[in-house]
Scaffold this motif. Structure first.
Motif, short mmCIF file in Angstrom:
data_model
loop_
_atom_site.label_atom_id
_atom_site.label_comp_id
_atom_site.label_asym_id
_atom_site.label_seq_id
_atom_site.Cartn_x
_atom_site.Cartn_y
_atom_site.Cartn_z
N UNK D 103 0.80 -1.22 0.00
CA UNK D 103 0.00 0.00 0.00
C UNK D 103 0.84 1.28 0.00
N UNK D 283 -11.38 -1.72 -0.61
CA UNK D 283 -10.38 -0.80 -0.06
C UNK D 283 -10.98 -0.12 1.17
N UNK D 284 -10.15 0.01 2.19
CA UNK D 284 -10.60 0.68 3.40
C UNK D 284 -9.63 1.79 3.80
N UNK D 285 -10.17 2.76 4.51
CA UNK D 285 -9.33 3.86 5.00
C UNK D 285 -8.74 3.46 6.34
N UNK D 286 -7.51 3.87 6.58
CA UNK D 286 -6.88 3.64 7.88
C UNK D 286 -5.85 4.73 8.11
N UNK D 287 -4.94 4.52 9.05
CA UNK D 287 -3.88 5.51 9.28
C UNK D 287 -2.53 4.78 9.32
N UNK D 288 -1.47 5.54 9.08
CA UNK D 288 -0.14 4.93 9.18
C UNK D 288 0.41 5.13 10.59
N UNK D 289 1.63 4.67 10.82
CA UNK D 289 2.17 4.72 12.19
C UNK D 289 2.30 6.16 12.69
N UNK D 292 -1.27 9.32 10.00
CA UNK D 292 -1.72 9.96 8.78
C UNK D 292 -2.65 9.04 7.99
N UNK D 293 -3.68 9.62 7.41
CA UNK D 293 -4.66 8.83 6.66
C UNK D 293 -4.03 8.13 5.46
N UNK D 294 -4.44 6.89 5.25
CA UNK D 294 -3.99 6.14 4.09
C UNK D 294 -5.01 5.06 3.78
N UNK D 295 -4.80 4.36 2.68
CA UNK D 295 -5.77 3.37 2.21
C UNK D 295 -5.10 2.01 2.01
N UNK D 296 -5.84 0.95 2.31
CA UNK D 296 -5.33 -0.42 2.15
C UNK D 296 -6.44 -1.34 1.62
N UNK D 298 -8.71 -4.31 2.31
CA UNK D 298 -9.15 -4.79 3.62
C UNK D 298 -10.12 -5.96 3.50
#
Ligand SMILES: Cc1ncc(COP(=O)(O)O)c(C=O)c1O
Ligand SMILES: Cc1ncc(COP(=O)(O)O)c(C=O)c1O
Lengths: 434, 490, 490, 434
Positions: D103, D283-289, D292-296, D298
């Motif tokens: 991603x 695809x789902x929205x999430x956050x990184x470490x 920050x918003x990002x997409x993966x 899912x």
């Protein structure tokens, strides 16, 4: 259709911020007497699909070179444009940018132009190239301006130079104060000769003795300007090795589509000694504050935005995108490809020459003269009529030969197959027999 | 700016590595058919001994190299690009679609008119439309750019005066004029005489009165002028010049300000050039191509360059049988594929659409000027800007030593393409800003905030500006070295 | 990696801002003609009350938003992309040119055959060429991807057995098989029975012998297998299955290894699918489209899906009058524009060209394996890899705690797209690397150096790997949270 | 032509590094008996220009919808594709990438797919969408697989569902163990009914009473699957508001060219309660470490690469690029554009219906039935013959109406002008009079 993003609310807010009541108020500075009191008399705006349909129907009313088998040349050629060329030159970060005044945001264009200059030097065996001019004819004008200095002001033109180029010189010459003069005898050039212009291969496709000319012209202390064909330089001796002082060319054949005559690009290459006399943009390599390599526009003191009236040229917007395309195409060809391309043009032109001159009443305009990819044939009827008759059979047989109403110049590129050539010969034969 | 949200990057050759640096003997991209005829030997005297050392690379090398270079470049499609005097507006993709039709792209410039009726009609329609927009009688589409259009206009003036047996030597231009104006003047065989500006930033009419005499061939002006201000006395100016038998030339670089609102022809101009790559949104191509059509009043039509498209009984034809024509300005018919794009733009918008373009271009410039003038004062605060405005960092420089160029470089780190700087030359530390109509209020607000921030930083953290840019592909480049140690090829 | 040489960046909305976040009421891109007929009212019962809340943006918003997104993505055109089992090779631009011809792009799937002879002939020629490459009798071009090809093959098996009145329930697949194989098996109405591998990483023939019985409908295999090793006993394997009346299916994902060297048909396979988006370089499109043509031996031809292109006296025709056909696998004729690209690739290369493709693909994989095996051992060191190899970071993990995924993320910071990881499942901490033939020795050497560096760092500076990536548009993403707090739309 | 960069020197060096003597040695693992002892029997490789010429000539032997005025529909429609769509979907960083398994390097594709899912939900008023399936017909098959569980296994099909979709279901059903059955009476559905499939607008263009059906089917504890037309949803009540459980569609009309049938894309949207039964990528929205918003990608536990035999579907490679195109097109249209598009299709279809049924012998197949952009007419002669005769006049009049040899289905999009429609009426009139 419109592209402005403004909503009514945006406009209202923005006008309020300006303390204005309406868009009209923005135009207060225009004296009432000068205001257009009516709408522009143009067709009303249309949707995207309508403009596409309109343009498609206009396009469909032309016979493209996919529909006609193209043997037309005369300075614009149907060479193959590899798909990578525009897949890359069409990258929008490049083609929606402008002159790289901010080099930090323009390294893409700047480096590509540096590569372009380098490849043009390799191609021509000249020392320096600029970053492109408008086209071949205006490149010749710029070369002449480079050559003319002080007393050295007269410009002689060898036979066989494309009249279109001569006319262009004549037009610009009226402003610069010269008129191109026919070259009678290179051995007896007047003192005040600035340059002699030669085209090799010439407008009739014939190979010229540039070396001989160079000697004579240099003896007279003048410069030789050669108009060359970039695709010929895989097989023909480059201007630099011929001793030419300034080499110019129409660069269309390098990665650019025919496009009914433009946009093309002018190539110009010269000696390092003349670099400060060169027109247009020149890109140079340098380093940034961290010592890392980068590229910038350089020698700008030659240019209009700095030197104004004293600039070497007035050119500002040039043909950068076409130069990018040429860069990709040259790199796609490489040395071998360019050489093979030249070989194929020469061989196919020779075959066409043989097939066409077999026809009764068809003969070479310059028998025995060596040529590259173009040659002129004399016909038993007015060339334009013959050409038009052959059109009906799906062939564009060539372009009228300047000064010879009964002659046609036939150009043969790598795109033409043996079958295309045999087909042209057959069609021409039928037309002439009729 | 952290690396957050940065574009993806890949391992690749060192920065600045050219395609030549990727070359390997015997590697190739090219392909050609098997030769299907007898090979021939060229005369030994003409044969090249060693082929040019062009790069030898695979097609994927080409793709990655130039894709990589494209990622090191900033275009209108990347972001806001407020270069003054350049109208960096959105270039509609639909124009690219049309220009790509084989029926345009694969036409030979010398094919018979009968086989090119569609493109000839297109050129004809475009010519008439441009005449309507500028108030001219006829136009040539041949000049490949504005500068060439200028020279075309000057040569037309020359021919006009010559026909009247009057030898004239001077062309009047304002001090603020774009560099191409004086350069073209010289190439036209004239001497440029500078017309001073008054404290409004407009042509000093009194001074002009003193300059016009029967040695004046003409005057070149852009209106709105280079400061983005409308020359209110234009009617008087043009009639002064006409009074001595001179002609008045309109530099169309700023046409984006006035479409549908007023026309050069109505202001008394005799000759007009248009930059299709500005007003009519043809892509700037990294520096070109453009197109610089030139329109003229009725009296000057015979002098227009040949060939020209005419409508005949048999259809449209390329005519070059006009004895009084100045001749050719281009090897063929000009930048036709650019003109196809301009046609798409003009006829998509129609009359009202073009008028709206100018209205919103002027709105955007005024709005942005309002948002930034407190931070960087306008060079001529009294006047109302039209489609662009010129601000000055002169005071900032005096107070902080921060120059216009430092602000520009800082804007790069803040994620914007800077405005034009140091033009016009008549304004100290000039920032010339032209937002164009295709930018949104949000974009203008954000850019204004960035510029204000940069100005604040000039006082609070000047090193941010001195060091800038630090987020670009390269940092500040040594231009002096480039000119001193010339390296113009690999 | 410093920011030196980074791509240009621009100010823009916060990372993750969607096109919806850019929406403003009343802003628009769309344009449609003025309605030139009477408007009509739809029956109230059917009328939508409020239009869908799609974004309202200007065309330039669209351009910049998706251009920006493209810069946050890594493709083959960006750099090396060694995903195992995916053949991420260069996608020739010439194929895009051809697929863009209106004569293909603007054809309606239901237009009469007489008006589509060109495309029908193209499909016919491609079918025959694919049959020659795979050693099959005829093929269907209908399946839009490999998985659909698998199901097509299984349904053909089903029909074949049904015709012979034999009810069978089992399909044998190797442990290492790609996930689509067992998934397709179930959709085909069969039960997947796993065939164990021996210590060579090949099918355990003895075990297989124990598994084949007359309840076995068939066996699915890819050869070279998922470990990149050639199944040397393939002849025996296929005849064992044939011995009990079963059919053998060839998963063509690995065809890139063997073209012109051997053919599934020659190995005894009865049904073969091909991934044109792998072997024949049609672009992967960010996840698709692909095409999964399926070839079969003579006996199975009647079962192929309809419609099929046949050559008739009147020319080419779409035929669907085959009673034994399994029917349709796609609403129309499959991914035709993808097949046009595959045609371009196949006929550009010709027979020898395709053979060279496989030879150099295998050379590259072996060379790269050789360069990295000291750092990351091959899962089956004894065998010679074909077009790809599977290495394992299991030992590294034991020694350092660094996992395959950490190596992958570190490779991102080193500027590469990582290889496939954790597939095949049978190999612990698997790294499956397929360089393809379009990568140069220089690229392979540089990637090998990067991978070796990452492995060294696992011992010297493990935090570099734990933290990675730090140069990408985003850092490691919380996949658990994504699945837990489902946010699947704005 | 070849794309491998290997020089002879490279090959030699690499073989040496491997301790091999020749490329043949690389293939040692292949038992000699299995080696192909001859060259592949294919035409020899050609140059780029030759393959382009070959493909151009193949393309020229088709009549494209620029040449024929297109009134054909039946699941694939000649809607206008704005130029921005492929200018953006064609960005090579997107179209040369693959499934976003990494991603961090795929945020472009992932975010665009997240936007696609969001817009499909807006369009359909459904709760969840996936990231695309192969096409409309296979999307229906996947929907049926979602609906069938345990005892609930039978699938009934309402009249007016495109037979092509039914055939596709029948094919796949053989593997999954069901056969689509015609819906007799929705009021008396058997216990073991899994789903009822309805198409609205139906294959003949007629609007169906989905609400009524939904009530009956839900009463029987089964699901309703609606096949919809995305372009209709600016004006027609969306599946979600009709109470439909699973909505599927052929997405071609959203930004994708006709392409002789593919690549297209299948749309599928459902209730959140069914999300774990959905096929394909989501695809789902999430956050990184760093938060920050990002997409993966899912809910991968549904998918073949994790669940293998137990996966909800076998789909792997999907139609992402087509989904990107659809995303750009939906954003280009916006709510107003989509609504106006729907209005124009409806109005132009109504006008065409009026003009065509004025012709003697031409009548509606379903008189008085409301329709959207498509309608069926009964002709006084075999429909296929009439269609073919009209071809000669430059019109593709429609597609044969399933089950009615004398009927033609006529589709009218925003691309068709009043003049196009009048032209079709005239051409049809002439043909029928002849
Ligand atoms: C005011 C003005 N005049 C003339 C020109 C010259 O036009 P071109 O660059 O097209 O030659 C420009 C363009 O930069 C300009 O801004
Ligand atoms: C070994 C193998 N089999 C089958 C497939 C499925 O092919 P597709 O993704 O085209 O459906 C793949 C592709 O990922 C694969 O690698």
């Amino acid at each position: 259709m419109r592209f402005a993003p403004h909503t009514d609310a945006d406009i209202k807010e923005m006008l309020e911020a300006l303390g204005l009541g309406s868009l009209d108020d923005l135009f207060d500075p225009i004296p009432p007497a000068l205001r257009l009191d009516r709408a522009l008399d143009l067709t009303p705006g249309v949707s995207e699909q309508e403009i596409v349909d309109d343009l498609r129907s206009l396009a469909s009313r032309n016979r493209a070179m996919d529909d006609l088998v193209c043997f037309a040349g005369g300075g614009a050629y149907d060479h193959y444009v590899p798909s990578v060329v525009w897949a890359l030159a069409g990258r929008s970060e490049l083609y929606t940018s402008y002159t790289p005044y901010q080099p930090e945001l323009s390294q893409g264009v700047l480096q590509a132009l540096f590569e372009f200059q380098s490849m043009v030097c390799e191609l021509t065996a000249m020392e320096v190239s600029n970053a492109s001019l408008y086209d071949g004819a205006t490149a010749l004008v710029e070369a002449v301006n480079m050559a003319r200095e002080g007393a050295k002001s007269r410009v002689f033109v060898a036979e066989g130079v494309d009249p279109r180029y001569v006319e262009t010189m004549r037009t610009y010459g009226r402003g610069s104060g010269y008129g191109p003069e026919p070259l009678e005898d290179a051995e007896t050039l007047p003192e005040d000769t600035a340059a002699v212009v030669v085209q090799h291969p010439n407008v009739y496709g014939v190979l010229e003795d540039v070396r001989g000319l160079v000697e004579a012209v240099h003896a007279a202390g003048a410069r030789v300007i050669q108009i060359f064909d970039p695709v010929s330089l895989g097989v023909l001796t480059p201007p630099g090795e011929l001793g030419v002082d300034i080499a110019v060319a129409e660069g269309q054949a390098l990665g650019n589509h025919l496009n009914f005559g433009g946009p093309y690009l002018g190539l110009i290459a010269a000696r390092m000694a003349d670099v400060r006399r060169m027109p247009g943009r020149i890109v140079g390599e340098t380093v940034d504050v961290d010592g890392q390599v980068g590229y910038v526009l350089t020698l700008q003191a030659r240019e209009q935005h700095i030197r104004r009236e004293k600039a070497t040229s007035n050119i500002c917007t040039n043909q950068t995108l076409m130069a990018l395309a040429a860069t990709v195409h040259m790199a796609w060809l490489g040395p071998e490809g360019l050489e093979e391309l030249g070989r194929q043009c020469a061989a196919k032109a020779a075959y066409a020459m043989e097939r066409l001159t077999e026809l009764p009443g068809v003969e070479l305009l310059f028998p025995g003269a060596p040529c590259f990819k173009e040659f002129a044939i004399r016909l038993p009827a007015p060339a334009v009529d013959v050409r038009d008759a052959v059109l009906g059979r799906g062939y564009l047989a060539g372009v009228p030969a300047p000064g010879h109403p009964d002659a046609l110049i036939v150009a043969v590129t790598e795109r033409r197959t043996r079958a295309d050539i045999d087909g042209l010969a057959a069609a021409l034969g039928e037309v002439l027999a009729a | 700016m952290s690396t957050r949200g940065a574009p993806v990057r890949r391992q690749g050759p060192a920065e600045g590595t050219t395609i030549h640096g990727l070359s390997r003997d015997g590697r190739r991209s090219w392909s050609l058919p098997e030769l299907d005829v007898e090979p021939v030997e060229l005369p030994p005297a003409h044969r090249r001994s060693t082929p040019p050392a062009l790069p030898e690379v695979a097609e994927l090398d080409l793709i990655r190299h130039y894709t990589r270079l494209s990622q090191r470049n900033y275009g209108v499609d990347t972001g806001f690009y407020p270069l003054g005097s350049c109208s960096m507006k959105y270039n509609p993709k639909v124009a690219e679609t049309a220009a790509g039709f084989a029926g345009f792209q694969r036409l030979h410039p010398l094919q018979p008119d009968a086989t090119a009726q569609g493109v000839l009609e297109l050129l004809w329609r475009l010519e008439l439309a441009l005449c309507e927009v500028t108030g001219m009688a006829r136009a040539t589409l041949q000049p490949p750019a504005g500068a060439c259009g200028e020279l075309t206009g000057l040569l037309i003036m020359r021919a006009h005066h010559a026909d009247r047996g009057s030898e004239r030597s001077k062309i009047l231009i304002p001090e603020a004029a774009h560099g191409t104006n004086p350069a073209s003047v010289r190439l036209g065989g004239y001497r440029a005489v500078t017309v001073p500006a008054d404290d409004r930033g407009l042509v000093d009419v009194e001074a002009l009165r003193g300059l016009v005499d029967d040695d004046v061939a003409g005057l070149m002006l852009t209106n709105p002028n280079t400061l983005g201000l409308f020359e209110e006395d234009i009617a008087e100016i043009t009639s002064l010049v006409h009074g001595v038998g001179g002609l008045v030339y309109y530099d169309g670089a700023n046409l984006n300000a006035i479409m549908g609102r007023t026309r050069p022809g109505d202001m008394g101009f005799d000759i007009v050039h248009i930059n299709t790559h500005k007003t009519f949104a043809t892509p700037h191509g990294g520096g070109g191509p453009g197109a610089g059509p030139v329109g003229v009043i009725e009296d000057l039509v015979p002098y227009l360059p040949v060939p020209r498209v005419e409508r005949t009984r048999e259809g449209f034809a390329m005519r070059d049988d006009e004895p009084r024509s100045i001749g050719r300005m281009h090897g063929f018919h000009g930048n036709v594929a650019v003109l196809v794009r301009a046609y798409a733009y003009v006829f998509l918008h129609g009359g009202n659409g073009l008028q709206e373009v100018s209205e919103l271009a002027v709105l955007n410039a005024n709005y942005l000027a309002e948002r930034v003038r407190a931070a960087v004062p306008l060079a001529y605060p009294a006047g109302r800007p039209m489609h662009e405005f010129v601000a000055t960092a002169a005071r900032l420089k005096d107070e902080t030593g921060i120059r216009a160029t430092d602000l520009a470089k800082r804007l790069i780190d803040l994620g914007y393409h800077p405005s034009t700087v140091y033009f016009p030359l008549v304004v100290e530390e000039a920032l010339m800003v032209e937002p164009t109509e295709t930018e949104s209020k949000e974009t203008l607000d954000a850019f204004a905030a960035a510029l204000r921030q940069a100005v604040d930083e000039a006082r609070t953290e000047p090193e941010l500006l001195h060091e800038a840019p630090v987020t670009a592909p390269v940092r500040r480049l040594d231009e002096a070295r480039a000119a001193r140690q010339l390296k113009l090829r690999w």
